[in-house]
Design an enzyme around this catalytic site. Structure first.
Site, mmCIF file in Angstrom:
data_model
loop_
_atom_site.group_PDB
_atom_site.id
_atom_site.type_symbol
_atom_site.label_atom_id
_atom_site.label_comp_id
_atom_site.label_asym_id
_atom_site.label_seq_id
_atom_site.Cartn_x
_atom_site.Cartn_y
_atom_site.Cartn_z
ATOM 1 N N ASP A 91 5.587 -60.440 -2.671
ATOM 2 C CA ASP A 91 6.285 -61.664 -3.055
ATOM 3 C C ASP A 91 7.346 -61.268 -4.083
ATOM 4 O O ASP A 91 7.364 -60.155 -4.593
ATOM 5 C CB ASP A 91 5.324 -62.738 -3.547
ATOM 6 C CG ASP A 91 4.883 -62.531 -4.972
ATOM 7 O OD1 ASP A 91 5.138 -61.449 -5.514
ATOM 8 O OD2 ASP A 91 4.275 -63.446 -5.539
ATOM 9 N N GLY A 94 8.896 -64.990 -7.821
ATOM 10 C CA GLY A 94 9.240 -66.390 -8.047
ATOM 11 C C GLY A 94 8.049 -67.228 -8.481
ATOM 12 O O GLY A 94 8.170 -68.091 -9.353
ATOM 13 N N ASP A 145 12.909 -66.949 -5.439
ATOM 14 C CA ASP A 145 13.128 -68.382 -5.365
ATOM 15 C C ASP A 145 12.896 -69.011 -6.729
ATOM 16 O O ASP A 145 12.215 -68.435 -7.580
ATOM 17 C CB ASP A 145 12.225 -69.031 -4.296
ATOM 18 C CG ASP A 145 10.753 -68.659 -4.454
ATOM 19 O OD1 ASP A 145 10.455 -67.698 -5.202
ATOM 20 O OD2 ASP A 145 9.901 -69.292 -3.821
ATOM 21 N N ASP A 270 -1.542 -66.610 2.515
ATOM 22 C CA ASP A 270 -2.166 -65.709 1.531
ATOM 23 C C ASP A 270 -2.778 -66.558 0.438
ATOM 24 O O ASP A 270 -2.368 -67.691 0.214
ATOM 25 C CB ASP A 270 -1.126 -64.793 0.888
ATOM 26 C CG ASP A 270 -0.328 -65.532 -0.170
ATOM 27 O OD1 ASP A 270 0.499 -66.391 0.208
ATOM 28 O OD2 ASP A 270 -0.564 -65.310 -1.381
ATOM 29 N N CYS A 308 -23.236 -61.833 10.876
ATOM 30 C CA CYS A 308 -21.906 -61.538 10.317
ATOM 31 C C CYS A 308 -21.686 -60.026 10.372
ATOM 32 O O CYS A 308 -22.558 -59.254 9.975
ATOM 33 C CB CYS A 308 -21.817 -62.040 8.879
ATOM 34 S SG CYS A 308 -20.315 -61.518 8.029
ATOM 35 N N CYS A 310 -19.763 -58.186 8.586
ATOM 36 C CA CYS A 310 -19.261 -57.554 7.354
ATOM 37 C C CYS A 310 -20.268 -56.503 6.864
ATOM 38 O O CYS A 310 -21.452 -56.569 7.201
ATOM 39 C CB CYS A 310 -19.012 -58.606 6.273
ATOM 40 S SG CYS A 310 -20.472 -59.072 5.328
ATOM 41 N N CYS A 313 -23.490 -58.147 5.089
ATOM 42 C CA CYS A 313 -24.507 -58.798 5.928
ATOM 43 C C CYS A 313 -25.110 -57.816 6.929
ATOM 44 O O CYS A 313 -26.326 -57.829 7.161
ATOM 45 C CB CYS A 313 -23.891 -59.975 6.669
ATOM 46 S SG CYS A 313 -23.418 -61.335 5.590
ATOM 47 N N HIS A 339 -17.522 -59.425 2.149
ATOM 48 C CA HIS A 339 -17.959 -60.513 3.030
ATOM 49 C C HIS A 339 -16.873 -61.581 3.175
ATOM 50 O O HIS A 339 -16.564 -62.024 4.290
ATOM 51 C CB HIS A 339 -19.249 -61.150 2.508
ATOM 52 C CG HIS A 339 -19.613 -62.388 3.256
ATOM 53 N ND1 HIS A 339 -20.291 -62.361 4.456
ATOM 54 C CD2 HIS A 339 -19.329 -63.703 3.023
ATOM 55 C CE1 HIS A 339 -20.421 -63.585 4.918
ATOM 56 N NE2 HIS A 339 -19.847 -64.428 4.070
#
Lengths: 414, 424
Positions: A91, A94, A145, A270, A308, A310, A313, A339
């Site tokens: 970014d 701004g 910006d 994001d 899950c 991840c 898990c 996770h």
């Protein structure tokens, strides 16, 4: 950049696309985890890569302060500095005009920041922002910006919007002169606060410059505005932005917000939320957030989410173990960050699969039914999705409707 | 019951009875499987609240030198019954803490061996232990119950080590020995023969107590090997000596340091340098009466030099890695080798990686303090001592930007903890 739309939802404005950047291909829509200071807090670059994530976000303002451009140049750019070989977005700095406003003064020339570390004054101009982002070497760079809080009203909003357009022109000039347009892609940021007229004027001006920018972001939101206004601004922008450019909604991280934005035609988002809330002990699940500090998990020997994929898990880490270490051992922050990032990726990956299969409306209905259950749906989500042809209440006419934000929390008990 | 297999591969050629030695350790399980061998002298990883500080489970898995981890139990006393005792399955502690039994040896001690804070007194009924909700009294019966429920591979028998204000009287030292002996005997008392308890009786480690008095230390050790008779023997039947039920010995240096520091300050005001051989001599007093074929562990060594002294002096097999993990916590990347590399060695390559600085005393530092400004410009690997390829770790070969580490509080200890762990 190569941007190709692969599929469109026949009902909503959602689409699946393929964005090819200098460091690889990223499938859209996607959620970008935030590595403010060149690291996803709590994870190594190798761990982030192992989660299947291939686009993250760095923050220009913070990297410029520390470690500074000299060190980044020595390292050969932010990719090498942080050991990240995939796509990167920076970014422009701004947002810090709002988040660090007590250290900032805005002029037409740029933003004058006072370093929170040593008080040293730094002028961040559009040209300087471009130069810094060129040194960082991100695959996607954002224009500087003039950001005002979304709660700001009056002439300052219009002033900031028009200044953002003028700064975009300066950013485009600086970027085109840098000779890096083939490897770094400049995105414009639509401003205009919550005023539909200002947003329209900004869109009109920015679309005029479509041949000189690679994509568009919708900025100036997620600052505490009413959600019913938020989604209308997103829809207004997404409807008008060019179809052949990626659309990035800045600062969006709650799962319900992400899916509404995707349905409205947003491709990227994001937020620090999933990683920050992980450090506070909250795991994200398809049944809502799980606050592992709560005593109710003290002897719960199930993983956060059965099935899950991840690392946390799939390794069988129990809620009880996480409750024992959360907020006391950094290992808990690591485990929950892993996770939560996988959860965000699953939400967006599920959306992509559903769009490709033509079942996105059903995906939305199933997600909301599981996530909010009998707690009730946020009214703004119902309204937003109705605007693109999905009636969440079609199969559940008796579900409660929650006015306002309607965010679901798992409050810790003593 | 699993069993700890310790094999001595070679002794040094010194003539003294307690000599440096090379060996291997592994745990033979009932199903015929065994854990990967640990080469000794080696390291025990220290843990806090059941985790290796700053490492996620995938990092633990990818660090092959983490093979034996000690779990202090006291942090689990904040809930009754302690949560790991409720964990279902055949390996409750392994399952709860996430150390697979095929890969890791877990030992369980009541107290955190590195917590030297002042505590309320123990008495003959209980030991005072610390958890986040305050001090808890743990009786020998409690400890046995917890250990059998958690099913660690090894358990440290309860011992009476006072952490009350110093100095401790001769009478207190005597009580410490008596209680520790009695509690060990109680721990070794046969378990009612249910099938489950037969299967999961952990190996026992014993803390060699006796404080700063060599004769007291020797006396405690002698009590382990003396043949018991009458009621005392009946208590541990079919064993005849306490030592028959013990798989290894622990020299716990922290309480010795706390006592010794006070003693030194009282006798030599202003004098803070202690004779480093003092502790080795105390360990020798403990180990002399004991058999040579069991594993010897030292807790709370404070430097690699002290580790070498303990290997040379009394043939210690395993050391905790607390000091190395602590170095990571404060931003120090360790970078040394023994024998010390000469300045002229071809190993050094300043372009690839700078070596630790040399102090005005002429001694090279053990590692790099990554908070120093100079490291912000060094985009190179962390350790210079392994540029000849002797590093056993892939982590160590990675290029990690030091300036990235110090700006990320969650990253610095993670990356640096993985590094020293991988070299152990």
């Amino acid at each position: 950049m190569e941007f190709e739309i692969l599929a469109r939802c026949p009902t909503t404005k959602a689409r699946v696309s393929r964005m090819k950047l200098a460091h690889g291909v990223t499938a859209l829509p996607t959620f970008m985890p935030v590595a403010t200071q060149a690291a996803i807090k709590g994870l190594t670059a190798q761990q982030v890569e192992a989660l299947g994530i291939n686009l993250i976000l760095n923050n220009t303002y913070h990297l410029n302060l520390r470690p500074g451009m000299k060190i980044l140049k020595e390292a050969g750019g932010a990719h090498r500095f942080q050991g990240w070989n995939h796509n990167l977005l920076t970014d422009s700095g701004g947002f810090q005009l709002v988040s660090l406003s007590k250290f900032t003064k805005i002029t037409e020339e740029g933003a004058l920041f006072s370093s929170p570390f040593d008080g040293e004054l730094t002028m961040l101009t559009p040209e300087e922002s471009m130069a810094i982002q060129h040194t960082i070497g991100a695959d996607i760079i954002m224009q500087l910006d003039d950001v005002v809080s979304s709660l700001t009203t009056g002439p300052r909003v219009g002033e900031a919007m028009w200044r953002t357009i003028r700064w975009l022109d300066r950013c485009i000039e600086a970027h085109e002169q840098s000779g890096k347009t083939d490897v770094q892609n400049l995105f414009a940021i639509v401003q205009g606060g919550l005023d539909p007229d200002l947003r329209d004027q900004c869109l009109e001006e920015m679309i005029k410059r479509r041949d000189r920018v690679a994509g568009y972001a919708i900025g100036g939101l997620s600052g505490g505005e009413e959600k019913d206004v938020f989604w209308r601004v997103i829809k207004q922008c997404a409807d008008k932005l060019p179809d052949d450019r990626p659309r990035y909604s800045m600062g969006i991280g709650f799962a319900e917000d992400l899916l509404v934005c995707v349905a409205l035609g947003v491709d990227m988002a994001d937020c620090v939320f999933p990683t920050r809330t992980a450090r506070f002990g909250v795991a994200l699940t398809f049944n809502g957030p799980m606050n592992l500090r709560s005593a109710k998990y003290a002897s719960d020997f199930k993983p956060i989410t059965e099935g899950c994929p991840c690392p946390t898990c799939s390794d069988g880490t129990t809620r009880a173990m996480l409750h024992h270490i959360v907020a006391l051992e950094t290992a808990a922050a690591h485990a929950l960050t892993q996770h939560n990032l996988v959860f965000q990726a699953r939400v967006m990956g599920g959306a992509r699969d559903a769009i490709m299969a033509g079942t996105f409306p059903q995906y939305l209905k199933t997600f909301f039914a599981n996530y909010f259950g009998d707690d009730g749906y946020p009214e703004w989500c119902v309204n937003a999705l109705r605007s693109v042809g999905v009636d969440l209440l079609e199969d559940r006419p008796n579900v409660k409707i929650i006015p306002g934000q309607g965010v679901k929390w798992d409050r810790a008990e003593p | 019951m699993s069993s700890l297999c310790a094999h001595v591969l070679a002794y040094s050629q010194r003539s003294c009875p307690i000599r440096p030695r090379l060996g291997t350790l592994s745990l033979q399980r009932l199903d015929g499987s065994s854990t990967p061998e640990i080469q000794t002298p080696g390291f025990i990883t220290t843990s806090s609240r059941g985790v290796v500080p700053h490492l996620s489970r995938d990092h633990v898995r990818s660090t092959p030198s983490i093979r034996w981890t000690n779990i202090p139990f006291e942090s689990f006393l904040d809930r009754m019954p302690p949560v790991p005792t409720l964990q279902p399955g055949s390996d409750p502690l392994h399952t709860f803490t996430g150390f697979p039994s095929k890969q890791h040896i877990l030992s369980l001690s009541l107290r955190d061996p590195f917590d030297g804070r002042e505590m309320p007194a123990n008495n003959k009924q209980f030991v005072s232990a610390y958890c986040i909700r305050g001090v808890r009294k743990v009786t020998p019966a409690d400890w046995k119950k917890y250990a059998l429920a958690c099913k660690p591979d090894l358990v440290v028998a309860l011992s009476d080590v006072p952490y009350t204000s110093q100095p401790h009287s001769q009478k207190r030292a005597t009580k410490s020995i008596e209680r520790s002996t009695a509690w060990l005997a109680d721990f070794l008392r046969p378990i009612p023969s249910t099938e489950e308890s037969k299967l999961h009786r952990p190996d026992v480690l014993v803390n060699l107590v006796g404080g700063l008095e060599p004769r007291a230390r020797t006396s405690f050790s002698e009590s382990l090997v003396e043949t018991l008779h009458g009621k005392e023997q009946e208590q541990i039947h079919p064993l005849h000596r306490l030592d028959e039920g013990v798989s290894g010995y622990i020299i716990d240096l922290l309480p010795l340091r706390l006592s010794r520091r006070l003693e030194t300050f009282q006798s030599l005001p202003g004098q803070t340098v202690l004779d480093p051989e003092t502790y080795v001599e105390l360990a020798r007093a403990s180990l002399a009466p004991l058999p040579q074929n069991k594993v010897r562990i030292a807790y709370s060594t404070s430097s690699p030099h002290e580790i070498l002294r303990f290997i040379r002096g009394v043939g210690i097999d395993l050391f905790d890695s607390h000091w190395a993990q602590r170095a990571a916590h404060i931003g120090v990347a360790l970078d040394f080798r023994f024998p010390v590399i000469s300045d002229e060695s071809s190993i050094w390559n300043e372009e690839e990686c700078s070596r630790p600085r040399v102090r005005s005393t002429g001694k090279r530092e053990l590692g790099h303090n990554l908070y120093l400004e100079k490291y912000s410009h060094q985009h190179v690997r962390l350790a210079s001592s392994f540029l000849d390829g002797t590093s056993p770790s892939s982590i160590q070969d990675a290029v990690i930007c030091p300036c990235e580490l110090v700006h990320q509080p969650l990253h610095q200890p993670t990356s640096l903890t993985a590094m020293p762990m991988s070299t152990t």
